[in-house]
Design a protein around this motif. Sequence first.
Motif, PDB file in Angstrom:
ATOM      1  N   GLN A   1       0.832  -1.189   0.000  1.00 43.40           N
ATOM      2  CA  GLN A   1       0.000   0.000   0.000  1.00 43.40           C
ATOM      3  C   GLN A   1       0.874   1.249   0.000  1.00 43.40           C
ATOM      4  O   GLN A   1       1.863   1.322   0.738  1.00 43.40           O
ATOM      5  CB  GLN A   1      -0.920   0.037   1.223  1.00 43.40           C
ATOM      6  N   THR A   2       0.480   2.212  -0.820  1.00 45.28           N
ATOM      7  CA  THR A   2       1.191   3.490  -0.835  1.00 45.28           C
ATOM      8  C   THR A   2       0.204   4.639  -0.899  1.00 45.28           C
ATOM      9  O   THR A   2      -0.885   4.485  -1.479  1.00 45.28           O
ATOM     10  CB  THR A   2       2.136   3.578  -2.051  1.00 45.28           C
ATOM     11  N   PRO A   3       0.530   5.772  -0.295  1.00 46.68           N
ATOM     12  CA  PRO A   3       1.651   5.964   0.612  1.00 46.68           C
ATOM     13  C   PRO A   3       1.354   5.367   1.978  1.00 46.68           C
ATOM     14  O   PRO A   3       0.215   5.029   2.275  1.00 46.68           O
ATOM     15  CB  PRO A   3       1.754   7.488   0.692  1.00 46.68           C
ATOM     16  N   ARG A   4       2.339   5.221   2.808  1.00 42.62           N
ATOM     17  CA  ARG A   4       2.117   4.676   4.150  1.00 42.62           C
ATOM     18  C   ARG A   4       1.539   5.730   5.099  1.00 42.62           C
ATOM     19  O   ARG A   4       0.723   5.426   5.958  1.00 42.62           O
ATOM     20  CB  ARG A   4       3.424   4.151   4.734  1.00 42.62           C
ATOM     21  N   TYR A   5       1.983   6.948   4.921  1.00 40.13           N
ATOM     22  CA  TYR A   5       1.503   8.043   5.769  1.00 40.13           C
ATOM     23  C   TYR A   5       1.255   9.263   4.890  1.00 40.13           C
ATOM     24  O   TYR A   5       2.015   9.510   3.950  1.00 40.13           O
ATOM     25  CB  TYR A   5       2.547   8.415   6.841  1.00 40.13           C
ATOM     26  N   LEU A   6       0.207   9.977   5.207  1.00 37.76           N
ATOM     27  CA  LEU A   6      -0.025  11.235   4.516  1.00 37.76           C
ATOM     28  C   LEU A   6      -0.884  12.156   5.363  1.00 37.76           C
ATOM     29  O   LEU A   6      -1.705  11.693   6.159  1.00 37.76           O
ATOM     30  CB  LEU A   6      -0.635  11.009   3.139  1.00 37.76           C
ATOM     31  N   ILE A   7      -0.665  13.441   5.157  1.00 40.12           N
ATOM     32  CA  ILE A   7      -1.395  14.470   5.874  1.00 40.12           C
ATOM     33  C   ILE A   7      -2.055  15.369   4.845  1.00 40.12           C
ATOM     34  O   ILE A   7      -1.398  15.834   3.905  1.00 40.12           O
ATOM     35  CB  ILE A   7      -0.458  15.294   6.781  1.00 40.12           C
ATOM     36  N   LYS A   8      -3.345  15.586   5.024  1.00 40.52           N
ATOM     37  CA  LYS A   8      -4.110  16.438   4.133  1.00 40.52           C
ATOM     38  C   LYS A   8      -4.900  17.432   4.974  1.00 40.52           C
ATOM     39  O   LYS A   8      -5.028  17.285   6.191  1.00 40.52           O
ATOM     40  CB  LYS A   8      -5.072  15.602   3.284  1.00 40.52           C
ATOM     41  N   THR A   9      -5.451  18.424   4.309  1.00 44.34           N
ATOM     42  CA  THR A   9      -6.308  19.379   5.000  1.00 44.34           C
ATOM     43  C   THR A   9      -7.752  19.193   4.531  1.00 44.34           C
ATOM     44  O   THR A   9      -8.012  18.620   3.457  1.00 44.34           O
ATOM     45  CB  THR A   9      -5.854  20.825   4.762  1.00 44.34           C
ATOM     46  N   ARG A  10      -8.672  19.652   5.345  1.00 40.04           N
ATOM     47  CA  ARG A  10     -10.091  19.533   5.024  1.00 40.04           C
ATOM     48  C   ARG A  10     -10.380  20.102   3.641  1.00 40.04           C
ATOM     49  O   ARG A  10      -9.852  21.147   3.258  1.00 40.04           O
ATOM     50  CB  ARG A  10     -10.926  20.265   6.065  1.00 40.04           C
ATOM     51  N   GLY A  11     -11.225  19.406   2.902  1.00 41.26           N
ATOM     52  CA  GLY A  11     -11.594  19.864   1.581  1.00 41.26           C
ATOM     53  C   GLY A  11     -10.746  19.297   0.460  1.00 41.26           C
ATOM     54  O   GLY A  11     -11.167  19.302  -0.702  1.00 41.26           O
ATOM     55  N   GLN A  12      -9.550  18.819   0.802  1.00 37.84           N
ATOM     56  CA  GLN A  12      -8.701  18.225  -0.229  1.00 37.84           C
ATOM     57  C   GLN A  12      -9.202  16.830  -0.583  1.00 37.84           C
ATOM     58  O   GLN A  12     -10.130  16.300   0.020  1.00 37.84           O
ATOM     59  CB  GLN A  12      -7.247  18.152   0.248  1.00 37.84           C
ATOM     60  N   GLN A  13      -8.564  16.238  -1.573  1.00 40.92           N
ATOM     61  CA  GLN A  13      -8.886  14.863  -1.921  1.00 40.92           C
ATOM     62  C   GLN A  13      -7.613  14.032  -1.824  1.00 40.92           C
ATOM     63  O   GLN A  13      -6.493  14.556  -1.815  1.00 40.92           O
ATOM     64  CB  GLN A  13      -9.475  14.758  -3.319  1.00 40.92           C
ATOM     65  N   VAL A  14      -7.785  12.730  -1.736  1.00 46.42           N
ATOM     66  CA  VAL A  14      -6.641  11.847  -1.589  1.00 46.42           C
ATOM     67  C   VAL A  14      -6.891  10.566  -2.387  1.00 46.42           C
ATOM     68  O   VAL A  14      -8.025  10.112  -2.527  1.00 46.42           O
ATOM     69  CB  VAL A  14      -6.396  11.515  -0.103  1.00 46.42           C
ATOM     70  N   THR A  15      -5.823  10.035  -2.938  1.00 42.31           N
ATOM     71  CA  THR A  15      -5.876   8.747  -3.642  1.00 42.31           C
ATOM     72  C   THR A  15      -4.881   7.807  -2.994  1.00 42.31           C
ATOM     73  O   THR A  15      -3.711   8.149  -2.811  1.00 42.31           O
ATOM     74  CB  THR A  15      -5.526   8.907  -5.132  1.00 42.31           C
ATOM     75  N   LEU A  16      -5.363   6.633  -2.638  1.00 47.74           N
ATOM     76  CA  LEU A  16      -4.533   5.603  -2.025  1.00 47.74           C
ATOM     77  C   LEU A  16      -4.415   4.432  -2.983  1.00 47.74           C
ATOM     78  O   LEU A  16      -5.381   4.096  -3.686  1.00 47.74           O
ATOM     79  CB  LEU A  16      -5.156   5.135  -0.704  1.00 47.74           C
TER      80      LEU A  16
END
Lengths: 113, 112
Positions: free
Chosen positions: A6-21
Amino acid sequence: KAGVTQTPRYLIKTRGQQVTLSCSPISGHRSVSWYQQTPGQGLQFLFEYFSETQRNKGNFPGRFSGRQFSNSRSEMNVSTLELGDSALYLCASSSGPNTGELFFGEGSRLTVL
Amino acid sequence: SQQGEEDPQALSIQEGENATMNCSYKTSINNLQWYRQNSGRGLVHLILIRSNEREKHSGRLRVTLDTSKKSSSLLITASRAADTASYFCATDRFQGAQKLVFGQGTRLTINP
């Protein structure tokens, strides 16, 4: 044989953003499922994919989506992030939809600020 | 919502002792599985017991299943420090489904 990656192992985002794992299953495994783990709700099922088709979906809002590619790799996306989306996201694979045992990756730990 | 409930929520024993964890669930099941998770890591499959089985062994692990009471137990014999982890039961309702419903887990601590 390499395990589930699985990548990434750790991530920090802010409210409203999007993320792909991303999740790469064990070689030869065609079934992939995703789980969210939080201290409050525990482990909850998100999606299950087999041969690029979503076979099952958990009780999560439409902001959570996923897909599986022809090489069995899978991605999940969370849009418009909320603080409550902070969690460990676990991917699991198995050789087929009729096998019980799941092989889990180490997870992607998402923190939403 | 969680189908499974496990007790105790936390268990602390001395190395060499046996550890017993219990799991209860609400609906009919196809299989019941037990998984181990070391702190913040992925889950590791321990054992699967089918709904038509009553007991299963794997090394130092013994699992029982009572479908009439909708409950299962996991016994770890001769515990070791390396057994320190969280243990989860997980059920699936239909053959071919990977939609597992997990319990809240038991946090096991083995004291040397």
